[in-house]
Design a protein around this motif. Structure first.
Motif: not given
Ligand SMILES: CC(C)(COP(=O)(O)OP(=O)(O)OC[C@H]1O[C@@H](n2cnc3c(N)ncnc32)[C@H](O)[C@@H]1OP(=O)(O)O)[C@@H](O)C(=O)NCCC(=O)NCCS
Length: 185
Positions: A141-147, A169-176
């Motif tokens: 979890r710390a990997v997506p949290e760091r990013l 736990e689902i982590y997500a990053l939106l890209l332009p």
């Protein structure tokens, strides 16, 4: 075959069948460490199993469904990562990863995932990246949290891990995805 430099010692290369022996040996020596969080260890008993998995990932790569890379540190295999799944219709990629125990604690996976984000944005043209981690897998979890991924929520009983249900736990990053689009304000 592609390879990308991550730092002075580390690079990622598209996973090829000739890496199977070394990946399997690393898997086997890290079996109990990896088995805490990965569900496929009992089905991986020989280098042929690893080779078969890589060949399958290459077929999926050719179809635009996955990108599986091997992480090399000083030319030795340290782990793997990549897009386990690419949903082309919706432009969403799901990242997965593991690192041998002795390579933990150096920031390698955070740098590799950071490069996968660049691949998603510049080459795969995705609009969203997901990472799913078991609730108690704090190092993952710390990997997506760091990013600076956004925590989108919890999937209950998302995975049966050797007889025990775990939540994800689902982590997500939106890209332009177009001019003027500024996600993740
Ligand atoms: C999940 C996993 C890849 C995380 O590995 P990791 O080494 O903790 O992650 P990173 O390589 O990004 O390194 C981060 C660690 O390096 C440290 N670090 C050192 N230099 C760093 C740098 N320049 N940048 C970021 N972190 C750095 C961080 O403080 C952190 O250490 P800490 O855990 O003591 O706080 C690994 O534990 C693993 O493979 N586990 C088993 C399989 C698994 O769970 N896979 C994921 C399933 S969802």
């Amino acid at each position: 075959m592609f390879s990308r430099k991550i730092d002075t010692d580390t690079e990622i290369r598209l996973s090829l069948p000739q890496y199977a022996e070394e990946i399997f040996t690393l898997t086997d020596t890290n079996r109990s460490f990896l088995r805490q969080w990965l569900p496929w260890l009992d089905q991986t008993q020989t280098a042929a199993d690893t080779r078969e998995f890589i060949v399958e990932q290459l077929h999926r790569f050719a179809k635009g469904e996955a990108v599986h890379v091997t992480i090399f540190v000083s030319d030795s295999v340290a782990g793997v990562a990549g897009f386990n799944q690419i949903d082309r219709a919706n432009g969403i990629g799901t990242i997965g990863y593991w690192l041998a125990e002795k390579y933990n604690g150096r920031g390698i996976m955070t740098r590799v995932v950071s490069d996968l984000i660049a691949i998603a944005r510049d080459t795969l043209m995705l609009q969203k990246i997901d990472i799913r981690c078991a609730t108690n897998n704090h190092k993952s979890r710390a990997v997506p949290e760091r990013l600076k991924f956004h925590h989108e929520g919890t999937l209950r009983r998302a995975e049966n891990l050797y007889g025990t249900w775990v939540n994800h736990e689902i982590y997500a990053l939106l890209l332009p995805y177009g001019e003027g689009d500024t996600p993740n304000p």
